[in-house]
Design a protein around this motif. Structure first.
Motif, PDB file in Angstrom:
ATOM      1  N   ALA A  16       0.845  -1.195   0.000  1.00 13.71           N
ATOM      2  CA  ALA A  16       0.000   0.000   0.000  1.00 13.71           C
ATOM      3  C   ALA A  16       0.876   1.238   0.000  1.00 13.71           C
ATOM      4  O   ALA A  16       2.068   1.191   0.338  1.00 13.71           O
ATOM      5  CB  ALA A  16      -0.921   0.022   1.228  1.00 13.71           C
ATOM      6  N   LEU A  17       0.273   2.359  -0.381  1.00 10.51           N
ATOM      7  CA  LEU A  17       0.929   3.646  -0.252  1.00 10.51           C
ATOM      8  C   LEU A  17       0.675   4.174   1.154  1.00 10.51           C
ATOM      9  O   LEU A  17      -0.427   4.056   1.688  1.00 10.51           O
ATOM     10  CB  LEU A  17       0.397   4.632  -1.287  1.00 10.51           C
ATOM     11  CG  LEU A  17       0.604   4.268  -2.760  1.00 10.51           C
ATOM     12  CD1 LEU A  17       0.010   5.351  -3.660  1.00 10.51           C
ATOM     13  CD2 LEU A  17       2.064   4.056  -3.082  1.00 10.51           C
ATOM     14  N   ARG A 134       7.556   9.678  -8.215  1.00  6.98           N
ATOM     15  CA  ARG A 134       6.137   9.681  -7.896  1.00  6.98           C
ATOM     16  C   ARG A 134       5.704   8.239  -7.660  1.00  6.98           C
ATOM     17  O   ARG A 134       6.214   7.318  -8.295  1.00  6.98           O
ATOM     18  CB  ARG A 134       5.313  10.296  -9.040  1.00  6.98           C
ATOM     19  CG  ARG A 134       5.600  11.779  -9.274  1.00  6.98           C
ATOM     20  CD  ARG A 134       5.079  12.617  -8.135  1.00  6.98           C
ATOM     21  NE  ARG A 134       5.275  14.045  -8.335  1.00  6.98           N
ATOM     22  CZ  ARG A 134       6.321  14.729  -7.902  1.00  6.98           C
ATOM     23  NH1 ARG A 134       7.270  14.094  -7.227  1.00  6.98           N
ATOM     24  NH2 ARG A 134       6.438  16.007  -8.116  1.00  6.98           N
ATOM     25  N   ARG A 135       4.755   8.026  -6.767  1.00  6.44           N
ATOM     26  CA  ARG A 135       4.317   6.691  -6.414  1.00  6.44           C
ATOM     27  C   ARG A 135       2.904   6.432  -6.943  1.00  6.44           C
ATOM     28  O   ARG A 135       2.070   7.325  -6.925  1.00  6.44           O
ATOM     29  CB  ARG A 135       4.361   6.499  -4.896  1.00  6.44           C
ATOM     30  CG  ARG A 135       5.770   6.582  -4.336  1.00  6.44           C
ATOM     31  CD  ARG A 135       5.795   6.991  -2.885  1.00  6.44           C
ATOM     32  NE  ARG A 135       7.116   7.455  -2.487  1.00  6.44           N
ATOM     33  CZ  ARG A 135       7.576   8.699  -2.687  1.00  6.44           C
ATOM     34  NH1 ARG A 135       6.801   9.607  -3.277  1.00  6.44           N
ATOM     35  NH2 ARG A 135       8.800   9.027  -2.315  1.00  6.44           N
ATOM     36  N   VAL A 136       2.675   5.208  -7.374  1.00  2.00           N
ATOM     37  CA  VAL A 136       1.370   4.823  -7.919  1.00  2.00           C
ATOM     38  C   VAL A 136       1.007   3.444  -7.389  1.00  2.00           C
ATOM     39  O   VAL A 136       1.866   2.691  -6.935  1.00  2.00           O
ATOM     40  CB  VAL A 136       1.380   4.796  -9.468  1.00  2.00           C
ATOM     41  CG1 VAL A 136       1.595   6.180 -10.038  1.00  2.00           C
ATOM     42  CG2 VAL A 136       2.452   3.839  -9.986  1.00  2.00           C
ATOM     43  N   VAL A 250       2.342  -1.781  -6.518  1.00  2.00           N
ATOM     44  CA  VAL A 250       2.781  -0.494  -5.986  1.00  2.00           C
ATOM     45  C   VAL A 250       4.080  -0.146  -6.699  1.00  2.00           C
ATOM     46  O   VAL A 250       4.982  -0.990  -6.789  1.00  2.00           O
ATOM     47  CB  VAL A 250       3.015  -0.542  -4.462  1.00  2.00           C
ATOM     48  CG1 VAL A 250       3.561   0.787  -3.962  1.00  2.00           C
ATOM     49  CG2 VAL A 250       1.723  -0.898  -3.737  1.00  2.00           C
ATOM     50  N   GLY A 251       4.164   1.077  -7.209  1.00  2.00           N
ATOM     51  CA  GLY A 251       5.348   1.387  -7.996  1.00  2.00           C
ATOM     52  C   GLY A 251       5.851   2.805  -7.862  1.00  2.00           C
ATOM     53  O   GLY A 251       5.166   3.688  -7.333  1.00  2.00           O
ATOM     54  N   TRP A 252       7.081   2.974  -8.314  1.00  2.00           N
ATOM     55  CA  TRP A 252       7.726   4.282  -8.389  1.00  2.00           C
ATOM     56  C   TRP A 252       7.921   4.671  -9.849  1.00  2.00           C
ATOM     57  O   TRP A 252       8.328   3.843 -10.674  1.00  2.00           O
ATOM     58  CB  TRP A 252       9.100   4.245  -7.725  1.00  2.00           C
ATOM     59  CG  TRP A 252       9.129   4.308  -6.241  1.00  2.00           C
ATOM     60  CD1 TRP A 252       9.336   5.407  -5.460  1.00  2.00           C
ATOM     61  CD2 TRP A 252       8.975   3.219  -5.320  1.00  2.00           C
ATOM     62  NE1 TRP A 252       9.313   5.075  -4.125  1.00  2.00           N
ATOM     63  CE2 TRP A 252       9.107   3.739  -4.007  1.00  2.00           C
ATOM     64  CE3 TRP A 252       8.755   1.850  -5.476  1.00  2.00           C
ATOM     65  CZ2 TRP A 252       9.016   2.946  -2.875  1.00  2.00           C
ATOM     66  CZ3 TRP A 252       8.663   1.052  -4.352  1.00  2.00           C
ATOM     67  CH2 TRP A 252       8.780   1.604  -3.066  1.00  2.00           C
TER      68      TRP A 252
END
Length: 333
Positions: A16-17, A134-136, A250-252
């Motif tokens: 999770a973010l 940025r995170r997604v 979850v990624g950058w």
């Protein structure tokens, strides 16, 4: 060689973010099991999402004083999973517990493990560098191997992402692909395509020297785009099988720090990347739905699916074939 990796669960997985874990608890699926994430007095906590009293979801309750309160009878549990309060009870507290999972926050992302991981979680391919990120997060109907291969597959971009990642013409370039690997990783390096003609490349890239697609244990897919002055853009996506048909990611999204220009590029990159994510989700769901019809069939591994067998080996705990036999291919992209 066919040495097997340890099949334990002593590794971190991004779930999770951090921004998504506020005052209210959050329910996730982790290896098919429901977990509740919340902010305890000791930091981020992850417990099995079931009160042992009447089996109600703790995630439908609330967080009070750093403890999670069951909405049915008000039983409370701390970040370690210990029952601390039973409203109305007089006398010594019984030793009731909820299963606790290891949890940690790093760089705006929550990581969980069902084992006892050693050391820090791996974040992304440019950690420690002066970058803008940025995170997604994303959820896809698929499997980890299909979702990872989709991220790393260069050939589908001419069709699924036409105009966004690739140009609108049928023009292609002769590209050299070198596949190498090792314990828990495999990567393909593409050279010979100096510039993609899609919108993302035109807006955010310059001349390209190489592209690298990489898979890491347990489910991390990375793309790096390099120019003459170094890294231009990169993505690192942590994938996990939430349940039988759902992959959570979850990624950058990573770029060079260039002041205001870098901020503008980061905004554009995230916006355009979300469009690409939607396109990929749609095609992966289509494949997943269609695969359910009888007769059951395994997908063909085509001549351009360079990493499929290597990814499968890594996920099975084996060394990828590229670790002992690096390969070189030529394709038209």
């Amino acid at each position: 060689m066919s040495e097997r990796r340890d099949h334990g669960k002593d590794f971190w997985q991004a779930v999770a973010l951090s921004a998504g874990i506020g005052k209210r608890p959050k329910r996730i699926l982790f290896d098919g099991a429901p977990l509740v994430l919340f902010r305890s007095a000791q930091g981020i906590a992850a417990l099995f999402d079931r009160c042992p009293h009447r089996l109600v979801e703790l995630s439908t309750g609330k967080v009070t004083g750093g403890e999670i309160e069951c909405p049915y009878h008000g039983w409370r549990y701390d970040g370690e999973g210990r029952c601390t309060t039973i409203p109305g009870h007089v006398g010594e507290m019984p030793h009731y517990r909820v299963r606790r999972f290891a949890a940690i926050e790093r760089d705006g992302v929550v990581f969980v493990s069902s084992g006892v991981p050693q050391g820090e979680p791996y974040l992304h391919c440019m950690q420690g560098k002066d970058i803008i990120a940025r995170r997604v997060r994303s959820s896809t109907q698929s499997t980890v191997i299909d979702a990872a291969e989709n991220i790393l597959d260069a050939t589908h971009t001419h069709f699924t992402h036409k105009g966004l990642l690739r140009g609108l013409t049928s023009k292609r370039h002769l590209v050299r692909v070198e596949v190498t690997g090792g314990e828990g990783w495999v990567e393909a390096t593409y050279t010979g395509e100096e510039r993609q003609q899609g919108l993302i490349s035109r807006l955010l890239e310059g001349e390209r020297t190489r592209t690298i697609g990489r898979f890491r244990h347990p489910g991390i897919a990375e793309l790096e785009y390099w120019g003459r002055e170094g890294l231009v853009l990169a993505t690192t996506f942590h994938l996990r099988q939430a349940d039988e048909r759902t992959v959570e990611g979850v990624g950058w999204l990573i770029g060079r720090r260039q002041g205001l220009l870098g901020e503008l590029k980061a905004f554009a990159f995230k916006s355009l990347f979300n469009i690409a994510l939607h396109q990929d989700r749609r095609v992966l769901k289509s494949a997943s739905d269609n695969a359910r019809f009888a007769p059951q069939a395994l997908p063909i591994i085509g001549p351009l699916d360079f990493l499929r067998r290597d990814i499968a080996a890594i996920m099975e705990g084996k060394l990828p074939p590229a670790a002992s036999e690096p390969r070189v291919h030529q394709i038209e992209l």
